[in-house]
Design an enzyme around this catalytic site. Structure first.
Site, PDB file in Angstrom:
ATOM      1  N   ASP A  70      -9.545 -19.300 -22.861  1.00  0.00           N
ATOM      2  CA  ASP A  70     -10.702 -19.731 -22.064  1.00  0.00           C
ATOM      3  C   ASP A  70     -11.342 -18.451 -21.530  1.00  0.00           C
ATOM      4  O   ASP A  70     -10.771 -17.772 -20.667  1.00  0.00           O
ATOM      5  CB  ASP A  70     -10.216 -20.629 -20.928  1.00  0.00           C
ATOM      6  CG  ASP A  70     -11.355 -21.064 -20.001  1.00  0.00           C
ATOM      7  OD1 ASP A  70     -12.421 -20.426 -20.015  1.00  0.00           O
ATOM      8  OD2 ASP A  70     -11.146 -22.031 -19.253  1.00  0.00           O
ATOM      9  N   VAL A  71     -12.532 -18.125 -22.040  1.00  0.00           N
ATOM     10  CA  VAL A  71     -13.140 -16.819 -21.722  1.00  0.00           C
ATOM     11  C   VAL A  71     -13.535 -16.678 -20.254  1.00  0.00           C
ATOM     12  O   VAL A  71     -13.832 -15.574 -19.786  1.00  0.00           O
ATOM     13  CB  VAL A  71     -14.372 -16.509 -22.603  1.00  0.00           C
ATOM     14  CG1 VAL A  71     -13.974 -16.402 -24.066  1.00  0.00           C
ATOM     15  CG2 VAL A  71     -15.483 -17.532 -22.399  1.00  0.00           C
ATOM     16  N   ASN A  97     -19.493 -14.579 -27.502  1.00  0.00           N
ATOM     17  CA  ASN A  97     -20.443 -15.572 -28.028  1.00  0.00           C
ATOM     18  C   ASN A  97     -20.267 -16.944 -27.394  1.00  0.00           C
ATOM     19  O   ASN A  97     -21.218 -17.724 -27.337  1.00  0.00           O
ATOM     20  CB  ASN A  97     -20.255 -15.658 -29.551  1.00  0.00           C
ATOM     21  CG  ASN A  97     -20.859 -16.898 -30.143  1.00  0.00           C
ATOM     22  OD1 ASN A  97     -22.065 -16.966 -30.379  1.00  0.00           O
ATOM     23  ND2 ASN A  97     -20.039 -17.922 -30.366  1.00  0.00           N
ATOM     24  N   TYR A 170     -28.312 -22.899 -17.593  1.00  0.00           N
ATOM     25  CA  TYR A 170     -28.213 -22.200 -18.886  1.00  0.00           C
ATOM     26  C   TYR A 170     -29.189 -21.017 -18.933  1.00  0.00           C
ATOM     27  O   TYR A 170     -28.814 -19.891 -19.290  1.00  0.00           O
ATOM     28  CB  TYR A 170     -28.509 -23.196 -20.010  1.00  0.00           C
ATOM     29  CG  TYR A 170     -28.366 -22.642 -21.402  1.00  0.00           C
ATOM     30  CD1 TYR A 170     -27.124 -22.612 -22.037  1.00  0.00           C
ATOM     31  CD2 TYR A 170     -29.463 -22.142 -22.099  1.00  0.00           C
ATOM     32  CE1 TYR A 170     -26.989 -22.108 -23.321  1.00  0.00           C
ATOM     33  CE2 TYR A 170     -29.344 -21.637 -23.383  1.00  0.00           C
ATOM     34  CZ  TYR A 170     -28.099 -21.620 -23.989  1.00  0.00           C
ATOM     35  OH  TYR A 170     -27.965 -21.117 -25.263  1.00  0.00           O
ATOM     36  N   LYS A 174     -28.392 -16.881 -19.192  1.00  0.00           N
ATOM     37  CA  LYS A 174     -28.900 -15.995 -20.250  1.00  0.00           C
ATOM     38  C   LYS A 174     -29.807 -14.908 -19.665  1.00  0.00           C
ATOM     39  O   LYS A 174     -29.828 -13.780 -20.164  1.00  0.00           O
ATOM     40  CB  LYS A 174     -29.638 -16.812 -21.310  1.00  0.00           C
ATOM     41  CG  LYS A 174     -28.766 -17.855 -22.020  1.00  0.00           C
ATOM     42  CD  LYS A 174     -27.580 -17.230 -22.741  1.00  0.00           C
ATOM     43  CE  LYS A 174     -26.793 -18.275 -23.517  1.00  0.00           C
ATOM     44  NZ  LYS A 174     -25.631 -17.697 -24.244  1.00  0.00           N
TER      45      LYS A 174
END
Ligand code: BGC
Length: 272
Positions: A70-71, A97, A170, A174
């Site tokens: 789990d990043v 990613n 989101y 980003k």
């Protein structure tokens, strides 16, 4: 017959979120260009294993292993990098990613959905980039293997510049990624680390299925794409290989938009 171009032979890459969509295509493309690949996944180990086996089984590719992580969890990211270095000796290419969407109108957005998106899409990329840089600095240059100390290739989105109603978490993740990537470049370019982003537009993957799985939806989507076709994961894979290779040695701190022109404001074609 044309011989395969092994631009990444002898190098090792970690691709997070590599068990589907864009991550899977990047992992396969890097493997095809000779890199050893860590196929990171969170769920569906059988799919990740299959991708890793497919890469390894191809004589023209590097070797691949699947690692669960789990990043967004610091200890799990550290463990994944340790396992990678134990297995392959070192790391040359890091592709943070893994990403997700938890869409909601802002006035209805739950804090936990804001937090989860920021944790995975932004903090996860920080944690992976940090571990990668630690390994690059520990190991030093590898003359004859790569002209750079190491390469980081963030998966961003056109929404690092295009605001997105109903997706504020989101878009914010980003947008934050731009400054993370550019700051890493500024900080570590003197040591010959290269840090760039790929910003995909609409790519046909599970994350945006609703936007392409009916002819009506696809027609609406195409209005946003000057090139008039939805992207495929391989469009991103080939850009990642180039960014990882010495062919792009002087490219640093930049975002490559792979979006069929989506960021060129197609709404203004017959308006404004
Ligand atoms: C999103 C997709 C969307 C695309 C273009 C991507 O970053 O994950 O859901 O289709 O941007 O809007």
């Amino acid at each position: 017959m044309q011989k395969p171009n092994k631009r990444l032979a002898g190098q090792t890459a970690i691709v997070t979120g590599a068990s589907s969509g864009i991550g899977e295509a990047i992992a396969i493309a890097l493997g095809r260009d000779g890199a050893n690949v860590v196929v990171n996944y969170l769920s569906h180990p059988e799919v990740a294993e299959e991708i890793a086996q497919k890469i390894t089984a191809d004589d023209l590719c590097g070797e691949a292993i699947a690692i669960k992580c789990d990043v967004s969890k610091e200890d799990q990211v550290a463990a994944m990098f340790k396992q990678t270095v134990n297995h392959f000796g070192t790391l040359d290419i890091c592709v943070p990613n893994a990403g997700l969407q938890k869409d909601a109108a802002l006035h209805e957005m739950k804090l936990e959905d804001w937090q989860l998106v920021l944790d995975v899409n932004l903090t996860g990329q920080f944690l992976c980039a940090r571990e990668a840089i630690r390994e690059f600095l520990r190991r030093g240059m590898r003359p004859g293997v790569s002209k750079s100390l190491g390469k980081i290739i963030h998966t961003s989105s056109v929404h690092q510049i295009i605001p997105w109603a109903g997706h504020a978490n989101y878009a914010a993740s980003k947008g934050g990624l731009v400054m993370l990537m550019e700051s890493i470049c500024q900080e570590y370019a003197p040591q010959k680390v290269r840090c760039n982003s790929i910003a995909p537009g609409a790519i046909k993957t599970p994350i945006n299925k609703a936007a392409w799985d009916t002819p009506e939806a696809l027609a609406e989507l195409n209005k946003l794409i000057p090139y008039k076709r939805i992207g495929v994961p391989e469009d991103i894979g080939s850009a990642a290989v180039w960014l990882a290779s010495d062919e792009s040695e002087y490219v640093n701190g930049t975002t490559i938009f792979v979006d069929g022109g989506m960021t060129c404001y197609p709404g203004f074609t017959t308006n404004g």
